[in-house]
Scaffold this motif. Structure first.
Motif, short mmCIF file in Angstrom:
data_model
loop_
_atom_site.label_atom_id
_atom_site.label_comp_id
_atom_site.label_asym_id
_atom_site.label_seq_id
_atom_site.Cartn_x
_atom_site.Cartn_y
_atom_site.Cartn_z
N GLY A 192 4.79 54.16 53.06
CA GLY A 192 3.59 53.95 52.04
C GLY A 192 3.85 52.60 51.58
N ASN A 193 3.35 52.58 50.02
CA ASN A 193 3.15 51.10 49.54
C ASN A 193 4.60 50.45 49.49
N PRO A 194 4.45 49.13 50.18
CA PRO A 194 5.86 48.59 50.27
C PRO A 194 6.57 48.24 48.85
N ALA A 195 5.73 48.54 47.64
CA ALA A 195 6.30 48.18 46.43
C ALA A 195 7.01 49.21 45.83
N LYS A 196 6.83 50.66 46.38
CA LYS A 196 7.34 51.63 45.94
C LYS A 196 9.08 51.80 45.83
N ARG A 197 9.58 51.27 46.75
CA ARG A 197 10.96 51.51 46.40
C ARG A 197 11.54 50.40 45.60
N THR A 198 10.87 49.31 45.38
CA THR A 198 11.47 48.30 44.33
C THR A 198 11.18 48.89 42.98
N TYR A 223 2.64 51.28 40.63
CA TYR A 223 2.48 49.88 41.23
C TYR A 223 1.03 49.80 41.49
N ALA A 224 0.31 50.91 41.47
CA ALA A 224 -0.95 50.85 41.96
C ALA A 224 -2.06 50.18 40.86
N GLN A 225 -1.45 49.90 39.76
CA GLN A 225 -2.42 49.64 38.57
C GLN A 225 -1.76 48.42 38.06
N ARG A 285 1.40 40.78 40.31
CA ARG A 285 2.18 39.69 40.82
C ARG A 285 3.39 40.25 41.66
N LEU A 286 4.08 41.25 41.32
CA LEU A 286 5.26 41.58 41.89
C LEU A 286 4.79 42.29 43.27
N VAL A 287 3.78 43.27 43.09
CA VAL A 287 3.21 44.03 44.01
C VAL A 287 2.92 42.99 45.30
N GLU A 288 2.11 42.11 44.88
CA GLU A 288 1.85 41.09 45.84
C GLU A 288 3.08 40.27 46.48
#
Ligand SMILES: C[S@@+](CC[C@H](N)C(=O)[O-])C[C@H]1O[C@@H](n2cnc3c(N)ncnc32)[C@H](O)[C@@H]1O
Length: 312
Positions: A197-203, A115-117, A179-182
């Protein structure tokens, strides 16, 4: 935890009988564990599986010096019984699973696991088959997406995230990760963003598990691996999230249980345990291991030995 895996498997792989002991690495990846198995147990033959062709190519080069002691197979690990049958191997003495994604898969941005890139939302471990994460996100009914985020990502804000996804995908389908991470970041309340941590991690974890059918496959694979073990054969499983670990725990616990109805004066063979647990609960990495490799932090190791041939 590699050394601990080797120690757990050692008693089954050190003794060379009339035929060389066979050890199966169900998750070959870049071949680090396979190479360690070949080096630690010079009498053993290795069969290693991966569903990722790129992993097979890279580890094929790495393991070439071991010649025909190593057989690498492109397969999903629940196909283990068919693979062994094709190779004419009735029973094996060791099985290793090192679950999840490899560092190569995470580091290759265009595979879409990280999700970081920003990258295409793919996440298929086997890029020759199946549908990618973008298609899941763009086509699944909202209720199904909520279930997946809750079950596979343990995401408490699943409804909120899915409402935002559904609203956005109607405007334009998702194709890339940024776009999904944002969107996830924007749709979560402040409090939820402060922890974990990063809120996108679980998704991302949830989408990856769905895309690769990871739990469904594992649910079939661990019992199949136990069934392929010779008496005295050993299995070690490294899991990286609670859902995988729970599944492994259940299979091992069922194998180690005495299933006789209460009150029998003598327990017939068929009710007796066919597994002995080799780890007390799940073993965790040491602080030094986590300091060296932070991806090891969530690792949970369980081991078991086959003590009886008969299936229940
Ligand atoms: C954590 S990595 C293994 C790393 C490996 N132990 C090493 O030393 O490099 C997991 C690997 O298992 C593979 N894998 C995951 N699920 C699989 C499945 N159901 N069937 C076959 N391979 C799978 C992935 O493609 C990945 O290469």
């Amino acid at each position: 935890m590699l050394q601990r895996c080797l120690d757990l498997l050692a008693p089954a792989l050190e003794e060379a009988g009339p035929r060389p002991p066979v050890v199966v690495d169900c998750t070959l990846g870049l071949g680090g564990h396979s190479e360690a198995l070949l080096a630690a147990f010079p009498a053993a033959r290795l069969v290693a599986l991966d569903r990722d062709k790129e992993a097979l190519r890279l580890s094929g080069e790495r393991l070439a010096p071991y010649g025909d002691r190593a057989t690498l197979v492109h397969a999903v690990y629940d196909e283990l019984p068919e693979v062994l049958e094709r190779l004419g191997i009735p029973k094996v003495q060791g099985v290793l699973f090192d679950l999840g994604v490899s560092s190569m898969q995470l580091d290759e941005a265009d595979r879409g696991f990280a999700y970081a890139q920003d990258a295409p939302l793919d996440m298929r471990m086997d890029q020759t088959t199946g549908i990618g994460a973008a298609e899941v996100l763009n086509t699944y009914p909202p209720g199904e997406l909520v279930r997946i985020l809750r079950a596979y990502g343990e995401e408490k804000q699943a409804k909120r995230i899915v409402s935002a996804v559904v609203r956005e995908r109607e405007k334009e389908p998702f194709s890339n990760s940024a776009r999904l991470v944002e969107l996830i970041r924007d749709s979560l309340p402040q409090a939820a963003k402060r922890t974990g941590g990063n809120p996108a991690k679980r998704t991302f974890q949830a989408l990856r598990i769905e895309v690769n059918g990871e739990l469904t496959v594992l649910e079939r694979a661990v019992p199949a691996a136990v069934a392929s073990l010779d008496v005295g054969g050993r299995i070690a499983v490294l899991s990286y999230h609670s859902l995988e670990d729970r599944l492994v725990k259940q299979v091992f616990a069922a194998g180690a249980a005495n299933t006789a109805p209460p009150g029998l004066p003598v327990v017939p063979e068929r009710y007796q345990p066919r597994l002995k647990l080799l780890t007390r609960g799940a073993e965790l990495p040491t602080e030094e291991e986590v300091a060296e490799n932070r991806r090891a932090a969530p690792a949970r190791l369980r081991g078991a030995e086959r003590i009886r041939a008969e299936e229940r």
